[in-house]
Design a protein around this motif. Structure first.
Motif: not given
Length: 640
Positions: A356-367, A553-568
């Motif tokens: 998702d270019p708007a937030t920078g979110l990237r979801v890996q295939a198969g997870l 979840a295999d991976l958690v992404v935190f979206v804050d202020g309209g952007r992907a701020a952290a993951s893990g």
């Protein structure tokens, strides 16, 4: 000419939706053969009726002259005209109704196609009440204008032909009639703008009342729970009275138009009779000619009614066509295809990373990726964007990409087969459970597996109890009927059945928006485990803030202020990111100690069942030592 047996149309066509008038013109052109046939039969019918006064005048004059042969000829002519009148009227009605139904069916097919194309975006772009109004009342009004135009054409031809014929038959009376016909036809034009405004106001109020009614019915369970039925009933009563008042106001104007259409031809008839009698007394015309002209003028009242009808049909269909054109003009995509991209034939299936270019979110295939949004309202918008549903609906934002291809620039069938989005309020259509789960799928996940993963056993037990007749003997829950929107089920039961339906579909990418918001904590934990197992190897995105789901979840992404701020991983983010911890634990204190304490306390509460003792995971036979992650605030309860 189209036949009703040919409906539905193999291809309803591509409408001209630049304006309501252009849409009506396109409808007329698409059905020109049927219109021409109806106009021909209508002309035959009116011509036969218009010729009757001549036959009657011939008979009267034959009696006066004592001519038996002419009287017999007049009788034979009336018999022939009677047959032609019956034939023309019957075929006109048949062809006109066919044109009406065909036009309505064409518009309904266009609306259905547009609904499938837009999906959930439709009701975000257009109010639900307006969609209902277009698909019901507006469809009929558009069909009415299409078929009324053929009758108007035949009435116009008959009126002009009669005026010309009278000029040749009896020039003095014919000149009076020819001069009066334009006045009769155009006399109502000054009244039409006011009638149109009143009709538009009536339709506007009717649309608002329809939307209020549909919203009230959809939320009836909630209204009953808070005792708000009477409040909304009073609102609907008020809206209904406004519709009634507007309808009476509009009907008065149309009654005035009808009175003008009757009064003016009546005055013409009186004038022709007075002038004709004087001519007959002076011996300048015969009695038979007077009868013929008088009958012909009386006939004019018939086609003039068609003039009034076309005015009413135009007044009612113009705003209807405008609304239909607005709905049909909605577009989901900025382009229908991408050269060289995946196609509807499936030669290039979509797969890979979801971005998702708007937030920078990237979801890996198969997870299994969980997404936590700092702004709860942003979750629904993000889910729509990940499915390629709403780039235009939310202000022109760029579309999400799957495997490098922008979803909103791909053929609809390709995007839908690759990505499935289940929003937080999924709809269950009426039918049996087997029909609910009979959806396009990969075939990899059986309905029984999906129901088990979605923890639907108690739902199946309830459905078995609802079986009646021969179905009750079978005890098969797949035969149980589900009412419209699943209103006979609780919120949690509806949510789990919808999740099972999504799992049966087994898309390459599954996006779930708060799929467990209406279930209790221990059921939520089992759903999280089942979802992780059944979607192994498939890309799954869950928008949630539930710790029970986040921990799986295999991976958690935190979206804050309209952007992907952290993951893990969930527990790592709890320890390292105060903003994430505050959202998940609903703790406004960003302090590490306070946040950790809140999370631990919430975890203890999540481990308890409804009786306050052993955790639901333990009671259901979870492996010893299995971790139950911290739960927010208080235990969630399945909604009634």
């Amino acid at each position: 000419m189209p036949s009703l047996r040919s409906l539905p149309f193999p291809d309803p066509g591509v409408p001209d939706v630049r304006s309501g008038f252009r849409f009506l013109l396109w409808m007329e052109i698409r059905q020109w053969r049927g219109q021409a046939v109806a106009a021909a039969w209508g002309t035959l019918h009116l011509a036969a009726v218009a010729c009757f006064p001549a036959a009657v005048g011939m008979a009267v004059q034959a009696v006066i002259d004592g001519s038996g042969s002419r009287l017999a000829l007049a009788g034979a002519l009336m018999l022939l005209l009677g047959v032609l009148t019956a034939l023309g009227d019957t075929m006109l009605h048949r062809t006109a109704v066919t044109n009406w139904i065909s036009a309505a069916a064409r518009v309904q097919q266009l609306l259905a196609r547009k609904t499938v194309e837009l999906g959930a975006v439709l009701t975000r772009r257009v109010a639900a009440g307006e969609v209902v109004a277009v698909s019901t009342g507006d469809v009929e009004k558009i069909g009415w204008f299409v078929e009324a135009l053929a009758r108007f054409t035949s009435a116009l031809l008959a009126t002009v032909g009669l005026a010309v014929a009278l000029l040749f038959y009896e020039p003095r009376l014919g000149l009076l009639v020819a001069a009066a016909v334009p006045v009769l036809a155009l006399a109502v034009l000054p009244l039409l703008p006011s009638a149109t405004r009143r009709a538009d106001l009536q339709r506007e109020k009717a649309g608002k009342a329809t939307e209020l009614a549909s919203d009230t019915v959809a939320g009836l369970r909630v209204l009953r729970g808070i005792g708000g039925e009477e409040l909304f009933l009073d609102r609907y009563r008020s809206a209904s009275q406004e519709v009634r008042t507007a309808a009476v106001h509009s009907a008065r104007m149309w009654a005035l138009i009808s009175a003008v259409q009757v009064a003016l031809p009546g005055l013409l008839l009186v004038g022709v009779a007075w002038y004709g009698v004087r001519l007959a007394l002076d011996g300048r015309i015969s009695v038979g000619e007077l009868v013929t002209v008088y009958g012909a003028v009386g006939f004019l009242m018939l086609p003039l009614r068609n003039f009034q009808e076309i005015a009413m049909a135009w007044s009612f269909s113009r705003p209807s066509a405008k609304r239909a054109a607005r709905v049909l003009g909605l577009r989901r995509t900025v382009a229908d295809t991408v050269p060289g991209g995946p196609d509807a034939a499936g030669t290039g299936p979509l797969s890979g990373e979801l971005h998702d270019p708007a937030t920078g979110l990237r979801v890996q295939a198969g997870l299994l990726t969980a997404v936590v949004c700092g702004d709860p309202d942003a979750a629904g918008v993000l889910a729509d964007r990940l499915g390629g549903h709403s780039p235009q609906a939310v202000g022109g934002e760029v579309s999400a990409e799957l495997g490098g291809w922008a979803l909103d620039a791909l053929p609809l069938a390709v995007a839908r087969s690759a990505v499935l989005v289940q929003d937080k309020d999924p709809v269950l259509l009426s039918g049996t459970l087997a029909e609910l789960l009979d959806v396009p799928s990969s075939g990899r996940v059986a309905p029984a597996e999906a129901l088990a993963a979605a923890q639907c056993q108690d739902v199946l037990d309830a459905l078995v109890q609802s079986l009646v007749g021969p179905d009750a003997e079978s005890g098969d829950p797949m035969r149980a009927r589900i009412t419209e929107r699943g209103r006979s089920l609780s919120g949690g039961q509806r949510q789990r059945l919808a999740l099972a339906r999504s799992l049966v579909t087994d898309p390459e990418v599954l996006v779930l928006d708060e799929p467990t918001s209406a279930v209790d904590a221990h059921t939520e934990a089992r759903i999280a485990r089942g979802l992780h197992e059944i979607r192994a190897g498939r890309t799954t995105v869950v928008l949630t803030s539930s710790p029970l789901v986040l921990d799986r979840a295999d991976l958690v992404v935190f979206v804050d202020g309209g952007r992907a701020a952290a993951s893990g991983r969930h527990l790592d983010l709890l320890r390292t990111d105060p903003r994430y911890r505050a959202v998940v634990t609903r703790d406004t204190d960003d302090g590490d100690g306070a946040g950790a304490g809140a999370g631990a306390a919430a975890g203890a509460r999540a481990g308890e069942g409804n009786d306050g003792h052993a955790s639901a995971e333990d009671r259901d036979g979870a492996p010893a030592g299995e971790h139950v992650p911290p739960q927010s605030g208080s235990t969630q309860k399945e909604s009634a």
